[in-house]
Design an enzyme around this catalytic site. Structure first.
Site, PDB file in Angstrom:
ATOM      1  N   LYS A 119       1.047  -0.950  -0.097  1.00  0.00           N
ATOM      2  CA  LYS A 119      -0.134   0.146   0.156  1.00  0.00           C
ATOM      3  C   LYS A 119       0.606   1.405  -0.075  1.00  0.00           C
ATOM      4  O   LYS A 119       1.414   1.270   0.985  1.00  0.00           O
ATOM      5  CB  LYS A 119      -0.893  -0.192   1.140  1.00  0.00           C
ATOM      6  CG  LYS A 119      -2.471   0.624   1.561  1.00  0.00           C
ATOM      7  CD  LYS A 119      -3.065   0.095   1.860  1.00  0.00           C
ATOM      8  CE  LYS A 119      -4.352   0.815   2.454  1.00  0.00           C
ATOM      9  NZ  LYS A 119      -4.614   1.274   4.003  1.00  0.00           N
TER      10      LYS A 119
HETATM   11  C1  E4P Z   1      -8.275   1.855   4.224  1.00  0.00           C
HETATM   12  O1  E4P Z   1      -7.829   0.414   3.367  1.00  0.00           O
HETATM   13  C2  E4P Z   1      -7.853   2.746   5.379  1.00  0.00           C
HETATM   14  O2  E4P Z   1      -7.032   1.078   6.546  1.00  0.00           O
HETATM   15  C3  E4P Z   1      -9.682   3.128   6.400  1.00  0.00           C
HETATM   16  O3  E4P Z   1     -10.591   2.426   5.531  1.00  0.00           O
HETATM   17  C4  E4P Z   1      -9.422   3.869   6.459  1.00  0.00           C
HETATM   18  O4  E4P Z   1     -10.490   4.406   7.009  1.00  0.00           O
HETATM   19  P1  E4P Z   1     -10.740   5.176   8.470  1.00  0.00           P
HETATM   20  O5  E4P Z   1     -10.815   6.566   7.643  1.00  0.00           O
HETATM   21  O6  E4P Z   1     -12.368   4.816   8.921  1.00  0.00           O
HETATM   22  O7  E4P Z   1      -9.779   5.551   9.199  1.00  0.00           O
END
Ligand code: E4P
Length: 218
Positions: free
Chosen positions: A83
């Site tokens: 990522k």
């Molecule tokens: C995506 O890969 C992120 O880890 C995640 O969905 C972020 O979510 P949040 O905005 O609730 O922290």
């Protein structure tokens, strides 16, 4: 639609993987911090629990270090998806890793133009953050709709739209209606999807009537 779980909690992942409905996992630096675990160890453990893509995020912000970190993370298991953030260096890293055959999830996407760049960089997944746009008074789901529509104009594109920052069941429903290929969902929201008061009420009535028959199927 594929379901990924958005957590680094191995107990939750094990529990949800047992349902057979889990297609992958996403983590991020905040979720790793929350787990209190070493990133390399916890990602290896998660990859042993789930066959599908497991997103592990780089921690650097410059191209050279992100590339090194990405290559190290990719070596953990075949299903690691590296990522990277949606920055210029992140997209350079995405292009380099994708060219080497590594799956890349481009994260922190907040505009359709950014999603076009992620696809051009060869991302396997782009992660538009729905909840965080809603948090600042924008319409996060409109971004999912726009990206799905744009990608459909180019059928050769292989980048999947991964609806992220999903906060409640209505987000998931809207993402599915918009045609998102994947949603990454917190464990508590996945469990909420199973629940309906009429299911509970109906089951209680069936069980009560069944008891009156005195029968046993086994
Ligand atoms: C995506 O890969 C992120 O880890 C995640 O969905 C972020 O979510 P949040 O905005 O609730 O922290």
């Amino acid at each position: 639609m594929k379901f990924f779980v958005d957590t680094a909690d191995v107990d939750d992942i094990r529990d949800l993987a047992a349902t057979g409905l889990l297609d992958g996992v996403t983590t991020n630096p905040s979720l790793i911090a929350k787990s209190g675990r070493n990133i390399l160890e916890v990602i290896e453990e998660i990859c042993g629990l789930v066959d599908g893509p497991v997103s592990a995020e780089v921690a650097a912000t410059d191209f050279d270090t992100m590339l090194k970190e990405g290559r190290k993370l990719a070596k953990i298991a075949d299903n690691v998806t590296v990522k990277v953030p949606l920055t210029m260096d992140g997209l350079k890293t995405c292009h380099a890793l994708s060219s080497e055959g590594t799956m890349v999830n481009v994260t922190l996407c907040f505009s359709a133009n950014q999603a076009i760049l992620a696809a051009k960089a060869g991302a396997s997944f782009v992660s538009p953050f729905v909840g965080r746009l809603d948090d600042i008074g924008e319409d996060g789901m409109m971004l999912i709709e726009d990206i799905v529509m744009i990608y459909e104009n180019y059928p050769d594109l292989e980048t999947e739209v991964l609806a992220a920052s999903i906060r409640h069941p209505q987000h998931l429903l809207a993402a599915a209606k918009a045609g998102a290929h994947v949603a990454t969902i917190p464990p508590n929201v996945i469990r909420q999807l199973y629940s309906h008061p009429l299911t509970d009420k109906g089951l209680a009535a069936f069980m009560s009537d069944w008891a009156k028959t005195g029968q046993s199927i086994l």
